[in-house]
Design an enzyme around this catalytic site. Structure first.
Site, PDB file in Angstrom:
ATOM      1  N   LYS A 292       8.862  11.169 -25.146  1.00 37.64           N
ATOM      2  CA  LYS A 292       7.688  10.390 -24.724  1.00 37.64           C
ATOM      3  C   LYS A 292       7.749  10.019 -23.246  1.00 37.64           C
ATOM      4  O   LYS A 292       6.771   9.569 -22.681  1.00 37.64           O
ATOM      5  CB  LYS A 292       7.510   9.170 -25.619  1.00 37.64           C
ATOM      6  CG  LYS A 292       8.642   8.202 -25.599  1.00 37.64           C
ATOM      7  CD  LYS A 292       8.478   7.197 -26.720  1.00 37.64           C
ATOM      8  CE  LYS A 292       9.531   7.395 -27.767  1.00 37.64           C
ATOM      9  NZ  LYS A 292       9.345   6.903 -29.054  1.00 37.64           N
TER      10      LYS A 292
ATOM     11  N   LYS B 101      14.189  18.599 -24.225  1.00 36.52           N
ATOM     12  CA  LYS B 101      13.637  18.184 -25.510  1.00 36.52           C
ATOM     13  C   LYS B 101      12.313  17.436 -25.307  1.00 36.52           C
ATOM     14  O   LYS B 101      12.140  16.769 -24.277  1.00 36.52           O
ATOM     15  CB  LYS B 101      14.724  17.392 -26.230  1.00 36.52           C
ATOM     16  CG  LYS B 101      14.434  16.027 -26.599  1.00 36.52           C
ATOM     17  CD  LYS B 101      15.601  15.297 -27.177  1.00 36.52           C
ATOM     18  CE  LYS B 101      15.562  13.915 -26.540  1.00 36.52           C
ATOM     19  NZ  LYS B 101      16.204  12.864 -27.221  1.00 36.52           N
TER      20      LYS B 101
ATOM     21  N   LYS C 218      20.292   8.743 -20.110  1.00 34.00           N
ATOM     22  CA  LYS C 218      19.500   7.530 -19.871  1.00 34.00           C
ATOM     23  C   LYS C 218      20.022   6.701 -18.708  1.00 34.00           C
ATOM     24  O   LYS C 218      19.294   5.882 -18.159  1.00 34.00           O
ATOM     25  CB  LYS C 218      19.425   6.681 -21.149  1.00 34.00           C
ATOM     26  CG  LYS C 218      18.522   7.303 -22.205  1.00 34.00           C
ATOM     27  CD  LYS C 218      18.286   6.358 -23.356  1.00 34.00           C
ATOM     28  CE  LYS C 218      17.322   6.949 -24.378  1.00 34.00           C
ATOM     29  NZ  LYS C 218      17.211   6.166 -25.589  1.00 34.00           N
TER      30      LYS C 218
HETATM   31  P1  TYM Z   1      14.600   7.979 -32.072  1.00 33.64           P
HETATM   32  O1  TYM Z   1      13.721   6.796 -32.304  1.00 33.64           O
HETATM   33  O2  TYM Z   1      14.847   8.400 -30.671  1.00 33.64           O
HETATM   34  O3  TYM Z   1      13.994   9.238 -32.824  1.00 33.64           O
HETATM   35  C1  TYM Z   1      13.648   9.199 -34.210  1.00 33.64           C
HETATM   36  C2  TYM Z   1      13.981  10.550 -34.835  1.00 33.64           C
HETATM   37  O4  TYM Z   1      13.261  11.590 -34.158  1.00 33.64           O
HETATM   38  C3  TYM Z   1      14.160  12.638 -33.797  1.00 33.64           C
HETATM   39  N1  TYM Z   1      13.677  13.296 -32.565  1.00 33.64           N
HETATM   40  C4  TYM Z   1      13.541  14.617 -32.433  1.00 33.64           C
HETATM   41  N2  TYM Z   1      13.757  15.631 -33.286  1.00 33.64           N
HETATM   42  C5  TYM Z   1      13.505  16.881 -32.849  1.00 33.64           C
HETATM   43  N3  TYM Z   1      13.027  17.155 -31.603  1.00 33.64           N
HETATM   44  C6  TYM Z   1      12.801  16.171 -30.710  1.00 33.64           C
HETATM   45  N4  TYM Z   1      12.304  16.459 -29.507  1.00 33.64           N
HETATM   46  C7  TYM Z   1      13.052  14.829 -31.108  1.00 33.64           C
HETATM   47  N5  TYM Z   1      12.924  13.616 -30.492  1.00 33.64           N
HETATM   48  C8  TYM Z   1      13.322  12.696 -31.401  1.00 33.64           C
HETATM   49  C9  TYM Z   1      15.492  11.934 -33.573  1.00 33.64           C
HETATM   50  O5  TYM Z   1      16.573  12.826 -33.678  1.00 33.64           O
HETATM   51  C10 TYM Z   1      15.472  10.889 -34.684  1.00 33.64           C
HETATM   52  O6  TYM Z   1      15.950  11.449 -35.898  1.00 33.64           O
HETATM   53  N6  TYM Z   1      19.241   6.206 -32.712  1.00 33.64           N
HETATM   54  C11 TYM Z   1      18.072   6.705 -33.397  1.00 33.64           C
HETATM   55  C12 TYM Z   1      17.508   5.731 -34.406  1.00 33.64           C
HETATM   56  C13 TYM Z   1      18.468   5.150 -35.376  1.00 33.64           C
HETATM   57  C14 TYM Z   1      18.940   5.785 -36.553  1.00 33.64           C
HETATM   58  C15 TYM Z   1      19.761   4.807 -37.191  1.00 33.64           C
HETATM   59  C16 TYM Z   1      18.766   7.038 -37.107  1.00 33.64           C
HETATM   60  C17 TYM Z   1      18.994   3.909 -35.335  1.00 33.64           C
HETATM   61  N7  TYM Z   1      19.763   3.668 -36.445  1.00 33.64           N
HETATM   62  C18 TYM Z   1      20.417   5.096 -38.416  1.00 33.64           C
HETATM   63  C19 TYM Z   1      19.420   7.324 -38.307  1.00 33.64           C
HETATM   64  C20 TYM Z   1      20.220   6.346 -38.951  1.00 33.64           C
HETATM   65  C21 TYM Z   1      16.960   6.958 -32.365  1.00 33.64           C
HETATM   66  O7  TYM Z   1      16.926   6.386 -31.324  1.00 33.64           O
HETATM   67  O8  TYM Z   1      15.971   7.794 -32.832  1.00 33.64           O
END
Ligand code: TYM
Length: 324
Positions: A198, A195, A115
């Site tokens: 969006k 991966k 990022k």
């Molecule tokens: P975020 O919002 O980027 O994504 C949410 C969830 O989607 C999964 N994900 C994917 N899985 C498979 N293939 C992909 N291409 C893909 N893109 C996204 C992510 O792995 C995630 O599980 N930091 C985290 C949010 C968060 C969180 C937490 C998660 C904040 N606090 C506490 C668990 C526990 C995030 O930005 O996810």
């Protein structure tokens, strides 16, 4: 005996996509319905401030995530659903964890590197974001965290911080474990080495995409040389990604899909996959929940989460000698 706690979350920073669903949310629904866990699903709005955003869209983005959770099958009677910023203890704990986090650990995070690449100026939140995530998890004594593969490094840091705090100040936190779905890394439709994300909307299937967009995007998805529908991550990464998506959406195993499309070429395979995706994602396009209902679910979830968070915060402050 009380059930182990399971926590996960999603950023409200635009429309959710197939990676979010197959890598995380679909798995949450299955884990919730197994009745083996006490589930908390957070909308991590503070995390979403680390990238450019428009304040006038934030409320709708938050409600959009709740709508997607419900459409996917997260049930507010079974799981707690709440917004991160409604629980100030989370940012309090994040500050405390800051003080035991080595800077080098944050700088080596892949997501931070990606990022911040080629940016002239990078906000500190982008660097410290994994600490906030650790606070989300440790505050509620979560044992399990179902996420996609891209979050594993952050979870490893969470475990390190829990261990470090416990060693320094006495046993306070649980070291949580990740739960991965089979489709824990859904790849971009035009580049199977990246991966799905969006940031490249044309190569990403959004959960609320209209059927014609789903069809268009799948038809132009990259396939590999040859014409055989075969799972081979090294030689056929494009087709393998589509097979993983097909399996996760339909429940038909990859070996069965390989058999079904033997000798049939990519065309029919893609057109059937588009049909399955259009059918499965209908629930997201058609779901209707009033803003009033969504807000009341969030109020209710926050009330429950707040009680747990504030009593845990007392324990943490006691450990640190902060209660005078
Ligand atoms: P975020 O919002 O980027 O994504 C949410 C969830 O989607 C999964 N994900 C994917 N899985 C498979 N293939 C992909 N291409 C893909 N893109 C996204 C992510 O792995 C995630 O599980 N930091 C985290 C949010 C968060 C969180 C937490 C998660 C904040 N606090 C506490 C668990 C526990 C995030 O930005 O996810």
């Amino acid at each position: 005996m009380s059930k182990p706690i399971l926590i996960s979350g999603t950023q409200p920073d635009g429309r959710l996509h197939l990676g979010n669903y197959l890598g995380a949310i679909k798995n949450w629904v299955e884990l919730q319905n197994s009745e083996k866990y006490e589930c908390y699903f957070i909308i991590v709005d503070y995390h979403s401030l680390t990238v450019d955003f428009n304040p006038t869209e934030k409320k709708e983005e938050v409600l959009g995530v709740v709508r997607a959770y419900l459409a996917a099958g997260i049930d507010p009677k079974k799981s707690k659903i709440f917004v991160q910023s409604r629980i100030p203890e989370c940012t309090e704990l994040a500050w405390i964890l800051n003080t035991i986090t080595p800077l080098g650990e944050l700088e080596r995070m892949t997501q931070f590197k990606e990022k911040s690449e080629n940016k002239e100026s990078v906000n500190t939140g982008l660097l410290t974001y994994p600490i906030l995530m650790a606070a989300d998890i440790l505050l509620y004594d979560a044992r399990f965290v179902p996420v996609g593969e891209d979050q594993l490094q952050h979870l490893e840091l969470t475990r390190t911080l829990a261990r470090k705090f416990n060693n320094k100040f006495g046993k306070t936190f649980i070291e949580p474990r990740a739960i991965l779905s089979k489709a824990s890394r859904v790849m971009s439709l035009d580049n199977p080495s990246k991966k799905m994300s969006k940031s490249h909307p044309e190569t990403c299937l959004f959960l609320d995409d209209p059927p014609k967009d789903i069809e268009f995007k799948i038809k132009r998805a990259v396939t590999d040389s040859g014409s055989e529908v075969k799972f081979d991550l090294e030689k056929k990464p494009g087709v393998s990604n589509l097979l993983l998506i097909y399996e996760a959406l339909s429940g038909i195993t990859i070996p069965k899909l390989e058999k079904k499309y033997a000798g049939k070429g990519y065309g029919q395979f893609k057109s059937n996959l588009a049909e399955v995706a259009i059918k499965t994602l209908a629930t997201f396009r058609e779901s209707k929940f009033s803003d009033k209902k969504l807000k009341s679910i969030l109020t209710n979830g926050a009330e429950k989460a707040k009680k747990i968070a504030s009593s845990k915060m007392q324990v943490i402050k006691n450990r640190l000698g902060l209660r005078v």
